[in-house]
Design an enzyme around this catalytic site. Structure first.
Site, short mmCIF file in Angstrom:
data_model
loop_
_atom_site.label_atom_id
_atom_site.label_comp_id
_atom_site.label_asym_id
_atom_site.label_seq_id
_atom_site.Cartn_x
_atom_site.Cartn_y
_atom_site.Cartn_z
N SER A 95 6.99 8.89 11.92
CA SER A 95 6.08 8.72 11.16
C SER A 95 6.39 8.98 9.88
O SER A 95 6.90 10.04 9.36
CB SER A 95 4.79 9.54 11.50
OG SER A 95 4.09 10.06 10.54
N LYS A 106 0.82 -1.38 -0.03
CA LYS A 106 -0.08 -0.05 0.05
C LYS A 106 0.98 1.34 0.10
O LYS A 106 0.66 2.29 -0.89
CB LYS A 106 -0.90 0.03 1.26
CG LYS A 106 -1.90 1.10 1.29
CD LYS A 106 -3.11 0.77 1.99
CE LYS A 106 -2.95 0.68 3.77
NZ LYS A 106 -2.49 1.93 4.19
N ASP A 119 1.68 -1.23 11.94
CA ASP A 119 0.28 -1.85 11.40
C ASP A 119 -0.03 -3.21 11.45
O ASP A 119 -1.03 -3.63 11.32
CB ASP A 119 0.41 -1.73 9.73
CG ASP A 119 0.49 -0.02 9.27
OD1 ASP A 119 -0.01 0.72 10.06
OD2 ASP A 119 0.84 0.02 8.24
C1 S3P Z 1 2.26 4.69 6.32
C2 S3P Z 1 3.05 5.12 7.42
C3 S3P Z 1 2.37 4.37 8.65
C4 S3P Z 1 1.49 3.48 8.32
C5 S3P Z 1 0.51 3.81 7.47
C6 S3P Z 1 1.32 3.83 6.07
C7 S3P Z 1 2.94 5.28 4.97
O1 S3P Z 1 1.82 5.61 9.41
O2 S3P Z 1 0.75 3.23 9.65
O3 S3P Z 1 -0.15 2.51 7.36
O4 S3P Z 1 2.74 4.92 3.95
O5 S3P Z 1 3.85 6.10 5.01
P1 S3P Z 1 2.57 7.09 10.08
O6 S3P Z 1 3.30 7.66 9.26
O7 S3P Z 1 1.44 7.63 10.66
O8 S3P Z 1 3.26 6.02 11.04
#
Ligand code: S3P
Length: 429
Positions: free
Chosen positions: A167, A22, A315
């Site tokens: 994040s 994703k 996740d």
């Molecule tokens: C993601 C980062 C994560 C993850 C999300 C997808 C991304 O979130 O939990 O499902 O694609 O950068 P955070 O950046 O809020 O930790």
């Protein structure tokens, strides 16, 4: 939609390919849109969130063609993005809204961003705050802390932002804004979050400098179109991996899964808990490491999950909670406050729903405590529209003594279309 999951009468056996990653799928379409030339994406995840990213990029004037197994993105460069006539609706996708906010912040146009009820509860100040420091004009509910967001960008200047949270969405939003800013933009994180943005920007010809927890880009760099081959999502693979570990007599092989070290905390935890995991067929696709992962049922023991490991499996914690119900001893998950601001409050939801199925689980301030092994019972549980909660609860059905009914199970299409078909296939052997 309600889905009923029955106990598996035999081991789960088979070879499957989980859908595309994703995080990488979102970035492939966004970066392709920002690039000059035609980007071809294979293995793209046709789940609700990533299809939402395609819709938003189209509203910005980017031509995107969906062929059978390919997405073709005709990019016109960052400054080629147009002011949309309507609001941009990101649906349920935090990655879409946060990365898009970063991209749009450097453009001299007006944008309104909204999402669904879950997005409306999720904190946006973590991206709007640093983007305002870069000189973007951003407003919205509670001054831009929550959606709807209004952005009028342009004239950005580079900053060095020390993020309070690990994040990748925050890091990526700032770096993407930095590409359209004057000077150098730098982000320092408290722990390493997934680095797909850094890897993919390089594949698009951008120079990205990294020093441990600090990443920088210089503004004004041009992205050049490329081919992106998206590997299977390890966050989706987590569900068959946990299923294979807890359903007696199972042996499941997952082909072509991304094993980027910023994402493989789930493999470390499975191994620490005594799961029988084998990694083979290691390869590289578009700058991302991939492999086949095989799991066989084994005796499991509890573990403690904390600190820098958390961003590497954030996740996967709902699936790990289910795994822990079948492990001998206590599993403690801490330093995981971020779970409270995901698609749902994943601490509260997992604890309440797993309790309904007989698990011995308690919420703590920053995680949860689970004692096992406990035989799970059937019942009716709620996904609350959260795809990963829905799939985690479906795993319980495979080992429960009676049917587990999952409410709002259609949410699973966000990241794993075909999930129940894969479970059926593995049940048939
Ligand atoms: C993601 C980062 C994560 C993850 C999300 C997808 C991304 O979130 O939990 O499902 O694609 O950068 P955070 O950046 O809020 O930790």
């Amino acid at each position: 939609m309600d889905i009923h999951v029955e106990r598996s009468q035999q081991g789960l056996i088979g070879i499957i390919k989980v859908p595309g990653d994703k995080s990488i799928s979102h970035r492939a379409v966004m970066f392709g849109a920002l690039a000059e030339g035609t980007t071809e994406v294979t293995g793209f995840l046709k789940g609700e969130d990533c299809l939402g990213t395609i819709r938003c990029m189209r509203q910005l004037g980017v031509e995107i063609v969906e062929e059978n197994d390919k997405i073709i993105v005709n990019g016109k460069g960052i400054s080629g993005l147009q002011e949309p006539a309507a609001i941009l609706d990101v649906g349920n996708s935090g990655t879409t809204i946060r990365l898009l906010a970063g991209i749009l912040a450097s453009l001299p146009h007006a944008f309104v961003l909204v999402g669904d009820e879950s997005i409306a509860k999720r904190p946006m100040a973590r991206v709007t705050g640093p983007l305002k420091m870069m000189n973007a004009f951003i407003d919205g509910r509670e001054f831009g802390q929550y959606t709807p967001l209004f952005i009028r960008g342009g004239n950005l200047r580079g900053i060095h932002y020390v993020s309070p949270v690990a994040s990748a969405q925050v890091k990526s939003a700032i770096l993407l804004a930095g590409l359209g800013a004057e000077g150098v933009t730098t982000v320092t994180e408290p722990a390493k979050s997934r680095d797909h943005t850094e890897r993919m920007l390089r594949a698009f010809g951008v120079e990205v400098n990294e020093d441990d927890l600090t990443v920088s880009v210089a503004g004004g760099q041009v992205l050049k179109a490329t081919k992106v081959d998206v590997p299977g999502d390890i966050s989706s693979a987590a569900f068959p991996l946990v299923a294979g570990a807890i359903v007696p007599d199972s042996e499941i092989t997952l082909e072509n899964v991304g094993i980027n070290p910023t994402r493989t905390g789930i493999l470390d935890v499975l191994t620490a808990m005594g799961a029988d995991i084998q990694i083979t067929e290691e390869a590289t696709a578009s700058g991302e490491p991939t492999a086949s992962i095989k799991v066989r049922t084994s005796e499991l023991k509890g573990t403690t999950i904390s600190g820098d490991l958390i961003p590497r499996l954030i996740d996967e914690i709902p699936a790990i909670a289910v795994l822990a119900t079948q492990a001998h001893g206590t599993t403690i998950i801490k330093d995981a406050q971020e779970l409270k601001v995901k698609e749902t409050n994943r601490i509260d939801v997992m604890v309440t729903q797993l309790k309904l199925l007989g698990a011995d689980i308690e919420a703590t301030e920053d995680g949860m405590k689970i004692v096992g092994p406990v035989p799970l019972k059937g019942g009716v549980v709620q996904s609350f529209g959260d795809h990963r909660i829905g799939m985690s609860l479906a795993l319980c059905g495979l080992i429960a003594d009676d049917t587990v009914t999952i409410k709002d199970a259609e949410a699973i299409n966000v990241s794993y279309p075909g999930f129940f078909e894969h479970l059926e296939q593995l049940k048939q052997g």
